[in-house]
Design an enzyme around this catalytic site. Structure first.
Site, PDB file in Angstrom:
ATOM      1  N   LYS A  47     -23.511 -40.667  -0.028  1.00  0.00           N
ATOM      2  CA  LYS A  47     -23.855 -41.041  -1.403  1.00  0.00           C
ATOM      3  C   LYS A  47     -22.765 -40.668  -2.400  1.00  0.00           C
ATOM      4  O   LYS A  47     -22.788 -41.108  -3.555  1.00  0.00           O
ATOM      5  CB  LYS A  47     -25.195 -40.425  -1.783  1.00  0.00           C
ATOM      6  N   ASN A  88     -27.421 -39.697   6.760  1.00  0.00           N
ATOM      7  CA  ASN A  88     -28.738 -39.076   6.878  1.00  0.00           C
ATOM      8  C   ASN A  88     -28.902 -38.409   8.239  1.00  0.00           C
ATOM      9  O   ASN A  88     -28.651 -39.027   9.270  1.00  0.00           O
ATOM     10  CB  ASN A  88     -29.824 -40.140   6.703  1.00  0.00           C
ATOM     11  N   VAL A  89     -29.353 -37.171   8.230  1.00  0.00           N
ATOM     12  CA  VAL A  89     -29.604 -36.446   9.477  1.00  0.00           C
ATOM     13  C   VAL A  89     -31.005 -36.826   9.948  1.00  0.00           C
ATOM     14  O   VAL A  89     -31.990 -36.613   9.244  1.00  0.00           O
ATOM     15  CB  VAL A  89     -29.476 -34.925   9.279  1.00  0.00           C
ATOM     16  N   ARG A 173     -36.749 -46.015  -5.229  1.00  0.00           N
ATOM     17  CA  ARG A 173     -36.971 -44.843  -6.074  1.00  0.00           C
ATOM     18  C   ARG A 173     -35.839 -44.706  -7.097  1.00  0.00           C
ATOM     19  O   ARG A 173     -34.757 -45.264  -6.891  1.00  0.00           O
ATOM     20  CB  ARG A 173     -37.048 -43.581  -5.217  1.00  0.00           C
TER      21      ARG A 173
END
Length: 178
Positions: A47, A88-89, A173
């Protein structure tokens, strides 16, 4: 590795995000220099690449602080700074995988999908650890290490995990990007 890393939490608590992700990075840099730590690698996020939300912007700022910290060192000290940046993990807190697993186990009537076009990069915890350790061995200072990671659309992930459960689009979101 510490960060305020949830996009909506960062959007709703901007000063806490800045204190944690930017000021915290500066604190780590000063502590490493004061204690002659040889190598420091900051854990970043995908990000931080072209950020559109506060979380990504603060992590980009953190990345830049760690890279620039090599300029504070000079030639005599041994401390070197680098950054690892990955996605992302799988299964981590806040990850969609445990959410989907919980909903499937509870026989949900649908899986919530933010947007069927939304794509995420994935790495396992062990792959992330191995990546960081590998970079500790090869770093010279100033690098931003980025692994090649697989990606998947969230809708495809939901379909693979629960082919018989319908999906419902719930919307993106605050601060999220596709």
């Amino acid at each position: 590795a510490a960060a305020l890393k949830q996009v909506p939490a960062a959007e709703y608590n901007p000063m806490e995000c800045i204190k944690t992700n930017v000021n915290g990075a500066e604190n780590v840099i000063h502590a490493a220099l004061a204690n002659n730590v040889q190598r420091v690698i900051a854990l970043s996020t995908d990000k931080a690449a072209n950020p559109i939300n506060l979380y990504g912007a603060t992590k980009l700022c953190s990345d830049k602080l760690f890279v620039a910290a090599n300029n504070l060192v000079g030639g005599d000290l041994q401390t070197r700074f680098a950054v690892t940046r990955y996605g992302n993990v799988v299964g981590s807190r806040g990850s969609v995988v445990p959410l989907f697993q919980r909903l499937i186990a509870n026989r949900a009537d649908h899986l919530p999908i933010t947007d069927p076009r939304m794509t995420r990069f994935w790495i396992t915890l062990q792959e992330g650890v191995d990546f960081v350790l590998e970079n500790f061995r090869s770093m010279r200072g100033g690098e931003i290490f980025v692994p090649k990671l697989p990606s998947i659309r969230i809708g495809d992930l939901a379909q693979a995990m629960a082919p018989n459960i319908p999906q419902r689009v719930v919307g993106i979101r605050p601060g999220e990007k596709l």
